[in-house]
Scaffold this active site. Structure first.
Site, PDB file in Angstrom:
ATOM      1  N   LYS A 122       0.841  -1.209   0.000  1.00  0.00           N
ATOM      2  CA  LYS A 122       0.000   0.000   0.000  1.00  0.00           C
ATOM      3  C   LYS A 122       0.871   1.252   0.000  1.00  0.00           C
ATOM      4  O   LYS A 122       0.511   2.257  -0.601  1.00  0.00           O
ATOM      5  CB  LYS A 122      -0.934   0.022   1.205  1.00  0.00           C
ATOM      6  CG  LYS A 122      -2.079  -0.981   1.107  1.00  0.00           C
ATOM      7  CD  LYS A 122      -3.112  -0.723   2.189  1.00  0.00           C
ATOM      8  CE  LYS A 122      -4.260  -1.712   2.126  1.00  0.00           C
ATOM      9  NZ  LYS A 122      -5.273  -1.457   3.163  1.00  0.00           N
ATOM     10  N   LYS A 128     -10.974  -4.157  -3.435  1.00  0.00           N
ATOM     11  CA  LYS A 128     -11.786  -2.940  -3.555  1.00  0.00           C
ATOM     12  C   LYS A 128     -10.972  -1.812  -4.151  1.00  0.00           C
ATOM     13  O   LYS A 128     -11.508  -0.902  -4.752  1.00  0.00           O
ATOM     14  CB  LYS A 128     -12.242  -2.488  -2.162  1.00  0.00           C
ATOM     15  CG  LYS A 128     -13.217  -3.397  -1.499  1.00  0.00           C
ATOM     16  CD  LYS A 128     -13.755  -2.686  -0.263  1.00  0.00           C
ATOM     17  CE  LYS A 128     -13.933  -3.627   0.898  1.00  0.00           C
ATOM     18  NZ  LYS A 128     -13.028  -3.360   2.019  1.00  0.00           N
ATOM     19  N   LYS A 181      -4.822 -10.278  -6.391  1.00  0.00           N
ATOM     20  CA  LYS A 181      -6.076 -10.610  -5.690  1.00  0.00           C
ATOM     21  C   LYS A 181      -7.187  -9.607  -6.046  1.00  0.00           C
ATOM     22  O   LYS A 181      -6.904  -8.447  -6.362  1.00  0.00           O
ATOM     23  CB  LYS A 181      -5.857 -10.699  -4.177  1.00  0.00           C
ATOM     24  CG  LYS A 181      -5.662  -9.392  -3.475  1.00  0.00           C
ATOM     25  CD  LYS A 181      -5.923  -9.531  -1.968  1.00  0.00           C
ATOM     26  CE  LYS A 181      -6.162  -8.145  -1.392  1.00  0.00           C
ATOM     27  NZ  LYS A 181      -6.971  -8.052  -0.233  1.00  0.00           N
TER      28      LYS A 181
HETATM   29  P1  ADP Z   1      -9.986  -5.308   0.276  1.00  0.00           P
HETATM   30  O1  ADP Z   1      -8.644  -5.993   0.280  1.00  0.00           O
HETATM   31  O2  ADP Z   1     -10.765  -5.611  -0.938  1.00  0.00           O
HETATM   32  O3  ADP Z   1      -9.914  -3.833   0.585  1.00  0.00           O
HETATM   33  P2  ADP Z   1     -10.534  -5.789   3.047  1.00  0.00           P
HETATM   34  O4  ADP Z   1      -9.097  -5.488   3.254  1.00  0.00           O
HETATM   35  O5  ADP Z   1     -11.519  -4.875   3.695  1.00  0.00           O
HETATM   36  O6  ADP Z   1     -10.800  -5.902   1.485  1.00  0.00           O
HETATM   37  O7  ADP Z   1     -10.807  -7.285   3.490  1.00  0.00           O
HETATM   38  C1  ADP Z   1     -11.913  -7.737   4.244  1.00  0.00           C
HETATM   39  C2  ADP Z   1     -11.885  -9.245   4.379  1.00  0.00           C
HETATM   40  O8  ADP Z   1     -11.999  -9.843   3.077  1.00  0.00           O
HETATM   41  C3  ADP Z   1     -10.580  -9.791   4.970  1.00  0.00           C
HETATM   42  O9  ADP Z   1     -10.879 -10.921   5.775  1.00  0.00           O
HETATM   43  C4  ADP Z   1      -9.803 -10.215   3.771  1.00  0.00           C
HETATM   44  O10 ADP Z   1      -8.881 -11.260   4.074  1.00  0.00           O
HETATM   45  C5  ADP Z   1     -10.905 -10.721   2.843  1.00  0.00           C
HETATM   46  N1  ADP Z   1     -10.513 -10.566   1.441  1.00  0.00           N
HETATM   47  C6  ADP Z   1     -10.244  -9.407   0.797  1.00  0.00           C
HETATM   48  N2  ADP Z   1      -9.925  -9.638  -0.503  1.00  0.00           N
HETATM   49  C7  ADP Z   1      -9.997 -10.986  -0.664  1.00  0.00           C
HETATM   50  C8  ADP Z   1      -9.794 -11.850  -1.782  1.00  0.00           C
HETATM   51  N3  ADP Z   1      -9.473 -11.379  -2.975  1.00  0.00           N
HETATM   52  N4  ADP Z   1      -9.963 -13.186  -1.599  1.00  0.00           N
HETATM   53  C9  ADP Z   1     -10.317 -13.680  -0.385  1.00  0.00           C
HETATM   54  N5  ADP Z   1     -10.522 -12.923   0.709  1.00  0.00           N
HETATM   55  C10 ADP Z   1     -10.367 -11.592   0.583  1.00  0.00           C
END
Ligand code: ADP
Ligand code: TRP
Length: 345
Positions: free
Chosen positions: A113, A210, A207
């Site tokens: 990040k 968001k 991955k």
């Molecule tokens: P992002 O990475 O999209 O901003 P968050 O960091 O808010 O999402 O993650 C919220 C939850 O979703 C966490 O438990 C994270 O491990 C899970 N998560 C986020 N992206 C993925 C993904 N691509 N595959 C599986 N789990 C995910």
């Protein structure tokens, strides 16, 4: 002995996608009746990167509503907003003072990040995992169900808890987890295999997230059937006929089959057999139908919840009361162990 305590959370940085659902929330829902659960909307984490203040409160409510729409059951789970419990920020400060700086500099998510932020990396972004440790440790969580990307943060949480117990603990008054577990409970990660790492639709090596600038890279939980159809139609594939799991040269194929497996609730073996001789033209409509069938009921429930804002307000108020009680007790325990004087009761 009571039921195990579960805590997890998602940042309100945008709307949820299939990775969040399959990696985290679906697992919260499936296992919730065997545990005593706290699910938090981690809005203090959402401000560690530049954010839009006009959207924060709305996004926070939307995520809380989505937790409910995905099937979180309030008879065994508490939903609350992190910033409404001041103990999170307060414990984070205390933990900051026992966490070596170089533990944080090692965090992969920080490094990734930070690159994107350039000159504007905040202290908060570096400190993010300590706040996450506070979120978890305040609730004496036994298990923390998350996606694979959070594994390193959970290891750090365990290390911080052990360090506090070692430096300030006096024995084993909580009685669990062996030596040094006297002040903070040392939690276990709960990362399921299937769905733990959903990859981007436009690049099987990244991955689904968001924060990816391209909306085509992810299926959002609130996407309409048409949007889902369009995204799957255009997603990246390969020219090989016959679909297979686990071929390192075909990351997109592995990802899309994995998605189909969890969305259609089948075993990996059943999907491998079903798709072994398929081309993409035959497979994509199956994946589309499975995604729509999973998401449509969630979307209907979400609309019902939004149509009754009073319901959401009451739920969050109740959640705040319940969460605050547990969090404050832990905070007091840590403050006492560290030598602070608490106000007379
Ligand atoms: P992002 O990475 O999209 O901003 P968050 O960091 O808010 O999402 O993650 C919220 C939850 O979703 C966490 O438990 C994270 O491990 C899970 N998560 C986020 N992206 C993925 C993904 N691509 N595959 C599986 N789990 C995910
Ligand atoms: N760091 C997590 C993520 O990016 C979100 C989070 C914050 C969290 N606090 C938490 C997850 C506590 C589980 C438990 O996904």
């Amino acid at each position: 002995m009571g039921k195990p305590r579960v805590l997890s959370g998602v940042q309100p940085t945008g709307t949820l996608h299939l990775g969040n659902y399959l990696g985290a929330i679906r697992n919260w829902v499936d296992d919730q009746h065997d545990s005593d659960n706290f699910f938090c909307v981690v809005d203090l984490h959402a401000v560690t990167v530049p954010h839009d203040p006009t959207m924060l409160a709305e996004n926070t409510r939307a995520i809380a509503a989505l937790y409910l729409a995905c099937g979180i059951d309030l008879s065994c789970s508490t939903i609350f907003v992190q910033s409404q419990i001041s103990a999170h920020a307060e414990l984070a400060w205390l933990l900051n003072c026992v966490t070596p700086l170089n533990w944080l500099e090692r965090m992969i998510q920080f490094k990734e990040k930070a690159v994107k932020q350039g000159e504007n990396v905040s202290v908060g972004l570096l400190d993010y995992p300590v706040l996450m440790a506070a979120d978890i440790l305040l609730y004496d969580a036994d298990r923390v169900p998350v996606g694979e990307d959070q594994k390193q943060h959970l290891e750090l949480t365990r290390d911080i808890a052990l360090r506090v117990n070692h430096q300030f603990g006096a024995g084993d008054s909580l009685g669990k987890g062996g030596e040094g577990d006297s002040i903070l409970k040392v939690p276990d990660p709960a990362i399921r295999k299937a769905g733990a790492r959903v990859m981007s639709l436009t690049d099987g090596a990244n991955k689904m997230s968001k924060s990816d600038p391209s909306e085509m890279s992810r299926i959002e939980i609130l996407d309409s059937p048409d949007q889902i159809k369009k995204k799957i139609k255009r997603c990246k594939t390969d020219p090989v006929r016959g679909l297979e799991f686990d071929n390192p040269e075909r990351p997109e194929c592995n990802n899309l089959l994995g998605l189909y497996q969890v969305l259609s609730n089948q075993t990996k073996e059943a999907v491998a057999t079903e798709c072994a001789h398929m081309g993409w033209g035959q497979f994509k409509p199956l994946l589309t139908a499975a995604a729509i069938a999973t998401l449509e009921p969630i979307q209907h429930k979400y609309q019902d919840i939004l149509n009754d804002p009073g319901y959401l307000d009451t739920m969050l108020k109740d959640g705040q009361t319940k969460a605050n009680e547990v969090a404050q007790a832990t905070l007091n325990r840590v403050k006492t162990a560290m030598g602070f004087s608490l106000p007379a009761a």
